[in-house]
Design an enzyme around this catalytic site. Structure first.
Site, PDB file in Angstrom:
ATOM      1  N   CYS A  63      14.792 -12.716  -6.288  1.00  0.00           N
ATOM      2  CA  CYS A  63      14.705 -12.897  -7.746  1.00  0.00           C
ATOM      3  C   CYS A  63      15.996 -12.543  -8.487  1.00  0.00           C
ATOM      4  O   CYS A  63      16.150 -12.874  -9.661  1.00  0.00           O
ATOM      5  CB  CYS A  63      13.538 -12.086  -8.298  1.00  0.00           C
ATOM      6  SG  CYS A  63      13.555 -10.376  -7.737  1.00  0.00           S
ATOM      7  N   HIS A  71      15.225 -10.414 -15.314  1.00  0.00           N
ATOM      8  CA  HIS A  71      16.466  -9.910 -14.722  1.00  0.00           C
ATOM      9  C   HIS A  71      17.658 -10.507 -15.482  1.00  0.00           C
ATOM     10  O   HIS A  71      17.758 -11.725 -15.653  1.00  0.00           O
ATOM     11  CB  HIS A  71      16.581 -10.322 -13.248  1.00  0.00           C
ATOM     12  CG  HIS A  71      15.623  -9.616 -12.327  1.00  0.00           C
ATOM     13  ND1 HIS A  71      14.797  -8.592 -12.714  1.00  0.00           N
ATOM     14  CD2 HIS A  71      15.392  -9.801 -10.990  1.00  0.00           C
ATOM     15  CE1 HIS A  71      14.089  -8.171 -11.671  1.00  0.00           C
ATOM     16  NE2 HIS A  71      14.430  -8.885 -10.620  1.00  0.00           N
TER      17      HIS A  71
HETATM   18  P1  NAP Z   1       3.111  -5.735  -4.620  1.00  0.00           P
HETATM   19  O1  NAP Z   1       2.785  -5.748  -6.058  1.00  0.00           O
HETATM   20  O2  NAP Z   1       3.367  -4.437  -3.961  1.00  0.00           O
HETATM   21  O3  NAP Z   1       1.928  -6.513  -3.830  1.00  0.00           O
HETATM   22  C1  NAP Z   1       1.861  -6.477  -2.428  1.00  0.00           C
HETATM   23  C2  NAP Z   1       0.749  -7.379  -1.906  1.00  0.00           C
HETATM   24  O4  NAP Z   1       0.778  -7.344  -0.473  1.00  0.00           O
HETATM   25  C3  NAP Z   1      -0.659  -6.946  -2.337  1.00  0.00           C
HETATM   26  O5  NAP Z   1      -1.470  -8.069  -2.503  1.00  0.00           O
HETATM   27  C4  NAP Z   1      -1.134  -6.138  -1.121  1.00  0.00           C
HETATM   28  O6  NAP Z   1      -2.560  -6.131  -0.950  1.00  0.00           O
HETATM   29  C5  NAP Z   1      -0.524  -6.947   0.007  1.00  0.00           C
HETATM   30  N1  NAP Z   1      -0.391  -6.144   1.229  1.00  0.00           N
HETATM   31  C6  NAP Z   1       0.077  -4.881   1.339  1.00  0.00           C
HETATM   32  N2  NAP Z   1      -0.019  -4.462   2.631  1.00  0.00           N
HETATM   33  C7  NAP Z   1      -0.554  -5.496   3.340  1.00  0.00           C
HETATM   34  C8  NAP Z   1      -0.908  -5.690   4.691  1.00  0.00           C
HETATM   35  N3  NAP Z   1      -0.729  -4.736   5.599  1.00  0.00           N
HETATM   36  N4  NAP Z   1      -1.454  -6.880   5.059  1.00  0.00           N
HETATM   37  C9  NAP Z   1      -1.654  -7.858   4.157  1.00  0.00           C
HETATM   38  N5  NAP Z   1      -1.347  -7.726   2.842  1.00  0.00           N
HETATM   39  C10 NAP Z   1      -0.789  -6.571   2.434  1.00  0.00           C
HETATM   40  O7  NAP Z   1       4.425  -6.619  -4.308  1.00  0.00           O
HETATM   41  P2  NAP Z   1       5.024  -7.868  -5.141  1.00  0.00           P
HETATM   42  O8  NAP Z   1       6.042  -7.408  -6.113  1.00  0.00           O
HETATM   43  O9  NAP Z   1       3.900  -8.727  -5.600  1.00  0.00           O
HETATM   44  O10 NAP Z   1       5.854  -8.630  -4.003  1.00  0.00           O
HETATM   45  C11 NAP Z   1       5.221  -9.457  -3.041  1.00  0.00           C
HETATM   46  C12 NAP Z   1       6.311 -10.217  -2.272  1.00  0.00           C
HETATM   47  O11 NAP Z   1       7.095 -11.026  -3.172  1.00  0.00           O
HETATM   48  C13 NAP Z   1       7.316  -9.298  -1.579  1.00  0.00           C
HETATM   49  O12 NAP Z   1       7.710  -9.877  -0.379  1.00  0.00           O
HETATM   50  C14 NAP Z   1       8.481  -9.247  -2.556  1.00  0.00           C
HETATM   51  O13 NAP Z   1       9.700  -8.961  -1.930  1.00  0.00           O
HETATM   52  C15 NAP Z   1       8.480 -10.681  -3.079  1.00  0.00           C
HETATM   53  N6  NAP Z   1       9.076 -10.875  -4.412  1.00  0.00           N
HETATM   54  C16 NAP Z   1       8.743 -10.077  -5.463  1.00  0.00           C
HETATM   55  C17 NAP Z   1       9.329 -10.341  -6.706  1.00  0.00           C
HETATM   56  C18 NAP Z   1       9.024  -9.525  -7.945  1.00  0.00           C
HETATM   57  O14 NAP Z   1       9.669  -9.761  -8.980  1.00  0.00           O
HETATM   58  N7  NAP Z   1       8.099  -8.591  -7.897  1.00  0.00           N
HETATM   59  C19 NAP Z   1      10.222 -11.399  -6.854  1.00  0.00           C
HETATM   60  C20 NAP Z   1      10.526 -12.197  -5.745  1.00  0.00           C
HETATM   61  C21 NAP Z   1       9.936 -11.928  -4.541  1.00  0.00           C
HETATM   62  P3  NAP Z   1      -3.487  -4.876  -1.409  1.00  0.00           P
HETATM   63  O15 NAP Z   1      -3.635  -4.952  -2.905  1.00  0.00           O
HETATM   64  O16 NAP Z   1      -4.747  -5.124  -0.691  1.00  0.00           O
HETATM   65  O17 NAP Z   1      -2.765  -3.628  -0.970  1.00  0.00           O
END
Ligand code: NAP
Length: 379
Positions: free
Chosen positions: A159, A254
């Site tokens: 991002c 960002h």
């Molecule tokens: P987040 O809010 O921490 O959400 C994580 C997700 O992964 C939740 O649905 C969680 O489920 C699930 N999860 C955690 N442990 C798991 C496991 N062992 N098996 C299966 N699912 C699991 O993270 P996020 O910010 O949404 O980011 C998600 C992805 O997008 C990451 O790879 C991140 O690098 C990428 N990303 C994020 C952004 C951003 O701006 N935030 C931008 C670009 C890319 P539970 O609720 O059940 O724990």
């Protein structure tokens, strides 16, 4: 489209997953039929599985609220209930994410991923559809070498890139050579997921370090600007990029402060592009703004539903772009740029902004899927 395509969201309970649910509500082509997350959420209704509740002011879409959350590991069930998946789940082990995404593709499902696990994989396209839509052409080679019939993996970049790579690319596309870029990002808290950065680090403070982010910000553009050679994408590394990535107390959006230098040749646009150059041989401020405002790629040409009408918005005001005022421009999918001026060290400098969980995550993933659909890769 008469019947919508059923789609799944892996990591649907997270920051990015919820943004997918929000953005896909009322989508003209796709409808969310499947949600999955960690084993601790599996078996619950979606509305009950959100550990810290729904993030957005709009109500949670009714059609998703009562879906039962499945385990990301349950690939067979996903294959029965949806045609393809958006991947936005997090695991400490990148190999485990890579393997899980591959198991979906092997089961016949296209995977549009937000995770970094496959960004370095040579036969996996990393798309910003306005810049490198042609990288989708590697899908047949990816499927052939892995023995996948209908499934494939497409990723979107980190991002941190979106706010500066589109303005630089627009200049390259107009025929100018860019040699060096120095970028400092000021990244929102939502970029770290939920609960993300401890509040003690964000109140009355900023953090001048985000693990792994500078490497991604410097390398990923090379793959995006790379070329398909046989069955791999070969990165193009001819622009020197120096990145400093910081975390600031902003909820979403960002910002990037960017200085850049043109190459010695050609400092003129390709014939036919039609913008004159200044006396120094490099484009003037006016000419650069004209290039940015007219920049359009495949999403605009194809009229994809998630595409911003104008990929780059240039703001004339001296104090824009600002995250709160500009992150939602064009559905949160536009890059908003301002403050273009001469730089006493390199040639020019500007400030760019993009919404990290929309353009930089879920919106970008949806745009990738729309492009793949329009190009005939989703059956
Ligand atoms: P987040 O809010 O921490 O959400 C994580 C997700 O992964 C939740 O649905 C969680 O489920 C699930 N999860 C955690 N442990 C798991 C496991 N062992 N098996 C299966 N699912 C699991 O993270 P996020 O910010 O949404 O980011 C998600 C992805 O997008 C990451 O790879 C991140 O690098 C990428 N990303 C994020 C952004 C951003 O701006 N935030 C931008 C670009 C890319 P539970 O609720 O059940 O724990």
């Amino acid at each position: 489209m008469k019947k919508k395509i059923p789609v799944g969201i892996l990591g649907a309970t997270g920051m990015v997953g919820q943004q997918y649910v929000r953005l896909l509500a009322g989508h003209p082509w796709f409808e969310v039929s499947y949600v999955a997350a960690s084993p601790s959420s599996a078996g619950k209704k979606y509305k009950d599985a959100l550990k810290n509740g729904w993030f957005f002011p709009e109500c949670m879409p009714e059609s998703v609220a009562n879906l039962t959350v499945c385990d990301v590991a349950d690939v067979k069930r996903a294959a029965k209930e949806c045609a393809f998946v958006f991947s936005a789940f997090e695991m400490p082990d990148k190999d485990a994410i890579r393997a899980a995404e591959e198991s979906y593709a092997a089961a016949g499902m296209p995977v549009f991923s937000n995770a970094s696990a496959h960004r370095h994989t040579e036969d996996v396209p990393m798309l910003i559809p306005e810049i490198n839509a042609q990288h989708l052409d590697i899908i047949p080679a990816q499927q052939k070498s892995r023995g996948w019939k209908r499934g494939f993996i497409v990723v979107k970049p980190n991002c941190s890139l979106q706010s500066y790579i589109a303005p630089i690319h627009a200049l390259l596309q107009a025929g100018y050579e860019v040699k060096r870029v120095i970028v400092t990002t000021m990244q929102a808290v939502s970029g770290a997921g939920y609960p993300g950065v401890p509040s003690w680090d964000m109140i009355d403070n900023m953090v001048p370090y985000i693990g792994g982010e500078e490497e991604k910000t410097q390398f990923e553009p090379y793959k995006i600007w790379g070329a398909i050679e046989g069955s791999v994408i070969v990165p193009k590394e001819d622009i020197a990029i120096s990145a400093t990535c910081t975390r600031v107390p902003i909820s979403d959006g960002h910002t990037a402060s960017v200085s850049f230098e043109f190459g010695d040749k050609p400092r003129r646009p390709r014939s036919g592009v039609g913008v004159p150059t200044g006396a120094s041989g490099k484009p003037t401020v006016k000419e650069i703004i004209k290039v940015w405002r007219s920049f359009a790629g495949e999403p605009q040409k194809l009229g994809l539903p998630m595409a911003p009408q104008q990929a780059i918005h240039y703001r004339e005001e001296a104090n824009r772009p600002q995250p709160r005022k500009d992150r939602d421009a064009d559905k949160g999918m536009a890059v908003v740029v301002g403050r273009l001026r001469e730089c006493p060290v390199l040639d020019y400098r500007f400030v760019g902004l993009s919404h990290n969980t929309v353009r930089g995550a879920a919106g970008g993933g949806i745009l990738n899927a729309e492009l793949a659909m329009k190009k005939g890769y989703i059956g």
